[in-house]
Design a protein around this motif. Structure first.
Motif, PDB file in Angstrom:
ATOM      1  N   LEU A  38       0.580  -1.298  -0.183  1.00 51.06           N
ATOM      2  CA  LEU A  38      -0.366   0.028  -0.437  1.00 51.06           C
ATOM      3  C   LEU A  38       0.812   1.018  -0.026  1.00 51.06           C
ATOM      4  O   LEU A  38       0.589   1.947  -0.274  1.00 51.06           O
ATOM      5  CB  LEU A  38      -0.628  -0.145   1.299  1.00 51.06           C
ATOM      6  N   SER A  42       0.101   4.229  -2.836  1.00 49.26           N
ATOM      7  CA  SER A  42      -0.324   5.727  -2.556  1.00 49.26           C
ATOM      8  C   SER A  42       0.856   6.502  -2.268  1.00 49.26           C
ATOM      9  O   SER A  42       1.853   6.355  -0.813  1.00 49.26           O
ATOM     10  CB  SER A  42      -0.638   5.067  -1.279  1.00 49.26           C
ATOM     11  N   ARG A  44       0.878   9.223  -0.604  1.00 52.34           N
ATOM     12  CA  ARG A  44       0.857   9.902   1.184  1.00 52.34           C
ATOM     13  C   ARG A  44       1.453   8.742   1.964  1.00 52.34           C
ATOM     14  O   ARG A  44       1.397   8.918   3.125  1.00 52.34           O
ATOM     15  CB  ARG A  44      -0.983   9.938   1.340  1.00 52.34           C
ATOM     16  N   TRP A  45       1.118   7.561   1.585  1.00 54.45           N
ATOM     17  CA  TRP A  45       2.312   6.586   2.814  1.00 54.45           C
ATOM     18  C   TRP A  45       3.103   6.257   2.220  1.00 54.45           C
ATOM     19  O   TRP A  45       3.773   5.725   3.090  1.00 54.45           O
ATOM     20  CB  TRP A  45       0.803   4.850   2.353  1.00 54.45           C
ATOM     21  N   ARG A  46       4.082   7.087   1.167  1.00 57.57           N
ATOM     22  CA  ARG A  46       5.085   5.925   0.456  1.00 57.57           C
ATOM     23  C   ARG A  46       6.287   6.562   1.826  1.00 57.57           C
ATOM     24  O   ARG A  46       6.865   5.475   1.896  1.00 57.57           O
ATOM     25  CB  ARG A  46       4.824   6.886  -0.972  1.00 57.57           C
TER      26      ARG A  46
END
Length: 270
Positions: A38, A42, A44-46
Motif C-alpha cells: 500500500l 500510495s 501519501r503513505w510512501r
C-alpha cells in the motif's frame, strides 16, 4: 505497530485462556506486507514504506525464530533465556538488518554508534535538565529499583539464595550484553530511523515504546505492570538515542536492568 507486536497474542491468551495459534504469526506478516504494498502504491503513505518493511521483516523473523525455538529442546531456565536471546539476535535482527539493504541509511542514521554521551537531555520542565553523562547513571539506579520491586512481586526471589545467585554473575553479564544489544537494535535503532523522518521523533518514540512494553507481557518484567515498566524504560532509552545520536547509554542502562533480572530470577529458581 500493533500487528508486529505481541498485542494479538495478549488479546488471544487473556480472552480465550489458551496459547495463540501458529497461524497468527503468518497473519501478522501478511497484514504488514500488505501495508508495504500500500505504501509503495500510495504517495501519501510512501514515507512509511521503510517502516512497514522493517516491521514485516521483524514479524517474519519472529515466525522463523519461533519455528527454530520450537524444534529444539532446552533444559533449564538459563538455557531457554540464552537460546531465545541468541535466536532473536541472529534471526530477528538478521531479518531486520536485511530490510536496510538499499535504504541508504548509514550506521549513524540507525544509531549504531556511541554517540555524544554528555549530550544535554530534554525532559519535562519539572525535571532538572541534566547532561546524559549524569542522567544515564541516575536512570540505571532508578529503573533498577522499580524493576526489582516488580520482580519481587511477580517472580518472588528468595533472598536466602542471593549468594548462590551471585555465582551466576558472569552468565548474567554475558546475557545482559547480548540481550540489550539485540533488543535495542530490534525495538529502537532501526524503527526510530525508519519512522522518525515520516512522523517526527516524538511520535516515533511513543510508538516504539508501546511496542516494547507490549512485547514484555509474557517476559520479564511481565504482565500489565511489566508492560508499563518496560514501556517507560523503552521511552527513556529511545530518548537517549535521539538526544545523544547513538546507542551507548541505551545499551548500558538496558544491560544493567538485564543483570538485575537474571540475578533475581536465579534467586527465585534456586
Amino acid at each position: 505497530m500493533l500487528p508486529a507486536s505481541g498485542f494479538g497474542a495478549i488479546v488471544w491468551s487473556t480472552m480465550l485462556g489458551t496459547d495463540p495459534p501458529a497461524w497468527m504469526g503468518f497473519l501478522q506478516v501478511s497484514i504488514l506486507a500488505a501495508l508495504v504494498l500500500l505504501a509503495g502504491a500510495s504517495p501519501r503513505w510512501r514515507p512509511l514504506r521503510g517502516y512497514f518493511l522493517a516491521l514485516t521483516a521483524l514479524a517474519a523473523g519472529y515466525v522463523v525464530g519461533d519455528k527454530v525455538s520450537g524444534a529444539l529442546t532446552w533444559e533449564g531456565w538459563q538455557a531457554r533465556m540464552f537460546a531465545n536471546t541468541l535466536i532473536h539476535a541472529v534471526i530477528s535482527c538478521g531479518f531486520l538488518a536485511l530490510s536496510l539493504v538499499g535504504s541508504g541509511l548509514t550506521r549513524r542514521d540507525v544509531y549504531l554508534v556511541k554517540g555524544d554521551m554528555a549530550a544535554p537531555s530534554h525532559l519535562p520542565r519539572w525535571v532538572p535538565h541534566l547532561p546524559w553523562s549524569r542522567l544515564g547513571p541516575l536512570l540505571m539506579v532508578i529503573l533498577a529499583v522499580g524493576l526489582a520491586i516488580q520482580l519481587f512481586l511477580t517472580v518472588h526471589p528468595d533472598l536466602h539464595l542471593a549468594g548462590r545467585a551471585l555465582l551466576s554473575l558472569p552468565a548474567a553479564l554475558a546475557f545482559a550484553a547480548i540481550n540489550a544489544a539485540q533488543e535495542e537494535f530490534r525495538y529502537r535503532a532501526v524503527l526510530l530511523a525508519r519512522l522518525g523522518p515520516a512522523v517526527g521523533s516524538t511520535q516515533a518514540l511513543l510508538v516504539t515504546s508501546v511496542m516494547f512494553g507490549l512485547d514484555h507481557w509474557f517476559g520479564h518484567p511481565a504482565g500489565p505492570s511489566g508492560v508499563l515498566l518496560a514501556g517507560f524504560a523503552g521511552y527513556l532509552w529511545g530518548k537517549s538515542m535521539i538526544e545523544t545520536r547513538g546507542s551507548a547509554w541505551a545499551w548500558l542502562i538496558h544491560a544493567f536492568q538485564d543483570v538485575v533480572i537474571y540475578l533475581l530470577i536465579a534467586a527465585a529458581k534456586g
